[in-house]
Scaffold this active site. Structure first.
Site, PDB file in Angstrom:
ATOM      1  CB  SER A 129      -0.974  -0.106   1.138  1.00 40.89           C
ATOM      2  OG  SER A 129      -0.742  -0.369   2.335  1.00 40.89           O
TER       3      SER A 129
ATOM      4  CG  HIS B  11      -3.059  -0.712  -3.174  1.00 40.03           C
ATOM      5  ND1 HIS B  11      -3.616   0.805  -3.250  1.00 40.03           N
ATOM      6  CD2 HIS B  11      -3.154  -1.047  -2.122  1.00 40.03           C
ATOM      7  CE1 HIS B  11      -3.635   0.888  -1.682  1.00 40.03           C
ATOM      8  NE2 HIS B  11      -3.496  -0.187  -1.275  1.00 40.03           N
TER       9      HIS B  11
ATOM     10  CD  GLU C 168      -4.620   3.073  -6.027  1.00 43.68           C
ATOM     11  OE1 GLU C 168      -4.432   4.185  -6.578  1.00 43.68           O
ATOM     12  OE2 GLU C 168      -4.113   2.831  -5.018  1.00 43.68           O
TER      13      GLU C 168
ATOM     14  CG  ASN D 287      -3.989   4.812   0.641  1.00 44.16           C
ATOM     15  OD1 ASN D 287      -4.997   4.684   0.725  1.00 44.16           O
ATOM     16  ND2 ASN D 287      -3.146   3.323   0.408  1.00 44.16           N
TER      17      ASN D 287
HETATM   18  P1  NAD Z   1      -1.193  -9.501   7.450  1.00 45.38           P
HETATM   19  O1  NAD Z   1      -0.281  -9.473   8.432  1.00 45.38           O
HETATM   20  O2  NAD Z   1      -2.718  -9.969   7.870  1.00 45.38           O
HETATM   21  O3  NAD Z   1      -0.786 -10.714   6.534  1.00 45.38           O
HETATM   22  C1  NAD Z   1       0.647 -10.890   6.299  1.00 45.38           C
HETATM   23  C2  NAD Z   1       0.803 -12.515   5.803  1.00 45.38           C
HETATM   24  O4  NAD Z   1       2.338 -12.682   5.362  1.00 45.38           O
HETATM   25  C3  NAD Z   1       1.087 -13.258   7.134  1.00 45.38           C
HETATM   26  O5  NAD Z   1       0.012 -14.383   7.278  1.00 45.38           O
HETATM   27  C4  NAD Z   1       2.495 -13.881   7.389  1.00 45.38           C
HETATM   28  O6  NAD Z   1       2.654 -15.069   7.878  1.00 45.38           O
HETATM   29  C5  NAD Z   1       2.931 -13.741   5.750  1.00 45.38           C
HETATM   30  N1  NAD Z   1       4.333 -13.840   5.440  1.00 45.38           N
HETATM   31  C6  NAD Z   1       5.311 -13.065   6.212  1.00 45.38           C
HETATM   32  N2  NAD Z   1       6.290 -13.345   5.589  1.00 45.38           N
HETATM   33  C7  NAD Z   1       6.188 -14.171   4.791  1.00 45.38           C
HETATM   34  C8  NAD Z   1       7.071 -14.887   3.813  1.00 45.38           C
HETATM   35  N3  NAD Z   1       8.323 -14.617   3.865  1.00 45.38           N
HETATM   36  N4  NAD Z   1       6.671 -15.831   2.907  1.00 45.38           N
HETATM   37  C9  NAD Z   1       5.074 -16.038   2.847  1.00 45.38           C
HETATM   38  N5  NAD Z   1       4.350 -15.471   3.707  1.00 45.38           N
HETATM   39  C10 NAD Z   1       4.731 -14.407   4.658  1.00 45.38           C
HETATM   40  O7  NAD Z   1      -1.126  -8.312   6.486  1.00 45.38           O
HETATM   41  P2  NAD Z   1      -2.030  -7.745   5.335  1.00 45.38           P
HETATM   42  O8  NAD Z   1      -2.967  -6.914   6.069  1.00 45.38           O
HETATM   43  O9  NAD Z   1      -2.845  -9.084   4.707  1.00 45.38           O
HETATM   44  O10 NAD Z   1      -1.157  -6.846   4.324  1.00 45.38           O
HETATM   45  C11 NAD Z   1      -0.387  -7.564   3.470  1.00 45.38           C
HETATM   46  C12 NAD Z   1       0.214  -6.557   2.556  1.00 45.38           C
HETATM   47  O11 NAD Z   1      -0.934  -5.956   1.809  1.00 45.38           O
HETATM   48  C13 NAD Z   1       0.860  -5.459   3.149  1.00 45.38           C
HETATM   49  O12 NAD Z   1       1.874  -5.044   2.062  1.00 45.38           O
HETATM   50  C14 NAD Z   1      -0.174  -4.270   3.185  1.00 45.38           C
HETATM   51  O13 NAD Z   1       0.465  -2.795   3.180  1.00 45.38           O
HETATM   52  C15 NAD Z   1      -0.941  -4.586   2.095  1.00 45.38           C
HETATM   53  N6  NAD Z   1      -2.390  -3.893   1.945  1.00 45.38           N
HETATM   54  C16 NAD Z   1      -3.176  -3.996   3.220  1.00 45.38           C
HETATM   55  C17 NAD Z   1      -4.167  -3.450   3.357  1.00 45.38           C
HETATM   56  C18 NAD Z   1      -5.261  -3.581   4.497  1.00 45.38           C
HETATM   57  O14 NAD Z   1      -6.214  -3.068   4.617  1.00 45.38           O
HETATM   58  N7  NAD Z   1      -4.932  -4.592   5.533  1.00 45.38           N
HETATM   59  C19 NAD Z   1      -4.789  -2.921   2.050  1.00 45.38           C
HETATM   60  C20 NAD Z   1      -4.066  -2.673   0.865  1.00 45.38           C
HETATM   61  C21 NAD Z   1      -2.652  -3.524   0.816  1.00 45.38           C
END
Ligand code: NAD
Length: 708
Positions: free
Chosen positions: A429, A450, A462, A500
């Site tokens: 993000s 995104h 996006e 954003n």
């Molecule tokens: P999250 O913490 O819920 O999930 C991340 C997952 O990645 C975990 O299950 C973790 O075990 C796994 N992980 C970590 N290292 C790893 C590896 N080496 N190999 C495989 N898996 C691995 O996070 P999230 O909220 O799902 O966010 C993930 C991404 O999406 C981030 O980059 C975040 O910025 C982006 N994002 C989040 C949102 C939101 O609203 N939460 C919205 C848009 C984008």
């Protein structure tokens, strides 16, 4: 012998039943057009004058639709309400003639039967539909700020009852075959292979199904004027609570139905045509129609014109967290591609699988899906803690923690473990895509994709191309996001991307207003009244106050001081007040008032504020929204978005900007750049430099330019 024209063909059969086929040439789906009126009239005349015809069956020559609606582009040609009233009255007349045919008329429905299509079917004496999951029946006009203008408001209540018809017309919801049967909108549901035969039999038997069985409560409410008053009053109240008075169509729909009940169908139809005409001229309907055209146009576009996408047959998802789980779901369920999820541990994988399970399980419980289909869907998603099963993937979507080094190592892993030329799409993000691609052997295959949370519900994606992303990578990613059910916009690789970036100043200003002592409810209510689904302070609670605070320095570093979040945010985070996820934020999530709707008053003392309302709701919404508009214009000027249309769609689908206002660029056009510059300048003098109108906006004002 067949007669008719290219759209309507009438084929009388030896058994006395004539088949009327609808097949609009050069259209993928059947849509009704104004010029058909005369053609249908000719056919009806022919049916009437041929005494050997003892019944009529209307069906579609297209395999994907009965009639998906009316062609709304004809409304844009209406310069006055009167012209639109004429169109509605014309449709009403034809359908009345159809209904008055002395022989049984049956509609054989396969595929979408919507809007004008359902009005046509309801003017028939009987309806039967196929059990295909593409078969849906509904009157979605309200979603375009309109109402069913060809008798729909009069005929639907008679068929399905007052309450059900209100529910359908006020929400635009569509019924599947079984639901339509239950509602008595159709009298039978059969496999498509026998649809026509069954319809012919129905026409031969000529028997209409006995009237609906009406239960006691329904009868008590609907059969007398006092009972109906209760129903209408309740519907009006619900509408006003939901629309905040921003949408005129629902109230006009209620008006039509009420008139039909109280004064009979002739008066009801007259009001229906009038109200329809009036609605076509409202700014709300015009904007909603613009939005419809914009999304239809976008569906047809490729990511890069002339560059064909590569077919994606399997995807790999990295990270099974909140986002990964949602991405796996839309990939398997919507795009129908097998998904392999890789996480560092089994908890991550089971978390992702549970995401799909929970959604599908709900569908099974509501009987929208069979258990066996659910099982098949679930089997499409599998997990691993290494890269087994990644070799044949065509696209990788990465959703691991937001950490640059980690994401770079993911790129390296994928280049090592997957097939040559695989696309790596990151759901970051805030990290620049060019940095994620910095160490890639093939940076041309790295792109941003995104999503917005919750992924299964939020329609926007996006797509972020950095300087080296290849056109084929863009087209392929765009095509795949569409298969997932998303509306993608292609944006440039700069801090905050588009959504954003324009959201930040809007939310920050709401926080500034709060810190100046305005009550939280007052601020949120002002923006909800403006048309947002939730207010900005509530939004902070939902997204996470810490997330907002994390993005702000990135935006400041790359784009400037105007993105600086109020320092007071640190106090909130130190207090572990991150919003809903920590059950502590601006609103209450624990204790007696744990409904997330009432303000947690303790936040005021933490911030050192004694709230008193000094500002008007108008000033509150203007300050927030005009800052968003100003930033959107900057994005357009810098080429972050490709055009104003993408900017409007991105804001409506990504943030919930009021659709009836049409997005920040449509809003700017309706206010006029000069007015917006003046207002921003006034606020700048009062509240600071972050209100400085951007150069592109000033130029627009000077040259009287518009966005569309
Ligand atoms: P999250 O913490 O819920 O999930 C991340 C997952 O990645 C975990 O299950 C973790 O075990 C796994 N992980 C970590 N290292 C790893 C590896 N080496 N190999 C495989 N898996 C691995 O996070 P999230 O909220 O799902 O966010 C993930 C991404 O999406 C981030 O980059 C975040 O910025 C982006 N994002 C989040 C949102 C939101 O609203 N939460 C919205 C848009 C984008």
């Amino acid at each position: 012998t067949q007669t008719g024209n290219s759209t309507f063909t009438l084929t009388p059969q030896d058994n006395g039943i004539a088949l009327l086929k609808i097949d609009v040439p050069n259209e993928t789906m059947n849509v009704l057009k104004a010029e058909f009126a005369e053609q249908i009239q000719d056919i009806l005349q022919q049916v009437k004058s041929d005494s050997s015809i003892t019944g009529l069956v209307i069906y579609s020559g297209k395999s994907n639709s009965f009639v998906a609606g009316a062609d709304i582009s004809m409304l844009d040609k209406c310069e006055t309400a009167e012209q639109a009233i004429e169109i509605a009255a014309g449709g009403q007349m034809i359908f009345n003639q159809l209904e008055q045919l002395p022989i049984p008329v049956v509609a054989a429905i396969n595929g979408p039967c919507l809007g004008g299509g359902l009005e046509l079917a309801m003017a028939c004496h009987m309806r039967v539909c196929s059990d295909s999951n593409k078969t849906v029946l509904g009157l979605p006009e309200v979603q375009l700020g309109l109402l069913p203008g060809s008798g729909g408001t009069q005929r639907l209540p008679k068929l399905v009852g007052l309450q059900k018809s209100l529910d359908m017309m006020l929400t635009g919801k569509q019924l599947r075959a079984k639901q339509a049967l239950k509602a008595d909108l159709v009298s039978d549901v059969v496999p498509n292979s026998v649809l026509l035969d069954v319809a012919i039999k129905m026409a031969q038997n000529g028997k209409r199904k006995a009237n609906r069985k009406v239960n006691f409560v329904e009868k008590a409410l609907e059969s007398n004027p006092w009972g109906r008053k209760i129903v209408f009053d309740q519907a009006t109240k619900t509408v006003l609570a939901k629309t905040k008075g921003n949408y005129p169509a629902p109230l006009k729909i209620i008006d039509c139905i009420r008139t039909g009940y109280e004064k009979g169908i002739t008066k009801g139809l007259a009001i229906e045509a009038n109200n329809f005409g009036d609605l076509t001229q409202t700014p709300e309907s015009k904007q909603l129609r613009n939005l419809f055209f914009a999304t239809t146009e976008m569906k047809k576009e490729q990511g890069v014109a002339g560059v064909a996408p590569v077919k994606v047959n399997k995807v790999g998802v990295l990270g099974g967290g909140l986002m990964g789980g949602g991405i796996a779901y839309v990939s398997a369920n919507n795009a129908k591609t097998p998904v392999r999820i890789k996480d560092i541990n089994h908890t991550g994988i089971s978390h992702a699988l549970k995401y799909s399970f929970d959604i599908l399980n709900k569908k099974v419980k509501r009987r929208f899906m069979s258990s066996s289909t659910m099982q098949k869907q679930l089997n499409m998603v599998t997990g691993t803690v290494d890269y087994s099963g990644f070799k044949d993937a065509d696209l990788i979507i990465e959703a691991v923690y937001e950490d640059l080094a980690l994401k770079q190592s993911m790129v390296a892993d994928i280049e090592e473990n997957c097939k040559d030329g695989i696309i790596f799409a990151s759901n970051t993000s805030s990290l620049p895509i060019n940095q994620i691609a910095a160490k890639a052997a093939k940076p041309e295959n790295v792109i941003g994709l995104h999503y917005f949370s919750p992924v299964d519900k939020m329609p926007l994606a996006e797509i972020i191309a950095h300087e080296k992303t290849s056109d084929e990578t863009i087209s392929t990613t765009v095509a795949y996001a569409k298969r997932q059910g998303k509306t993608p916009i292609v944006v440039k690789d700069k801090a905050g991307f588009y959504v954003n970036r324009i959201l930040a100043p809007y939310v920050n200003e709401a926080a500034n207003i709060l810190l100046a002592g305005e009550p939280i409810e007052k601020i949120d209510r002002a923006l909800v009244k403006f048309g947002f689904p939730v207010g900005p302070i509530k939004l902070l609670d939902e997204v996470g106050i810490d997330i907002g605070a994390k993005i702000s320095p990135i935006l400041v570093a790359e784009l400037g001081e105007r993105f600086k979040a109020p320092d007071a945010f640190d106090k909130l985070i130190d207090d572990n007040r991150k919003g809903r996820k920590t059950k502590k934020g601006f609103y209450n999530y624990v204790g007696k008032k744990a409904n997330g709707k009432d303000v947690d008053e303790s936040v005021y003392s933490l911030l050192g504020i004694q709230p008193t309302s000094k500002l008007t709701a108008e000033e509150i919404h203007q300050r927030c929204v005009l800052l968003m508009v100003n930033e959107a214009v900057r994005c357009l000027d810098e080429g972050i978005i490709r055009n104003a249309r993408d900017g409007d769609i991105g804001t409506i689908f990504g943030i919930g900007f009021p659709p009836f206002i049409g997005g920040p660029f449509r809003y700017l056009d309706s206010l006029g750049a000069t007015t917006v510059v003046e207002k921003l300048t006034t606020y700048k003098e009062k509240y600071g430099d972050h209100f400085e109108p951007c150069a592109a906006l000033v130029k627009m004002a000077e040259t009287s330019q518009t966005c569309y």
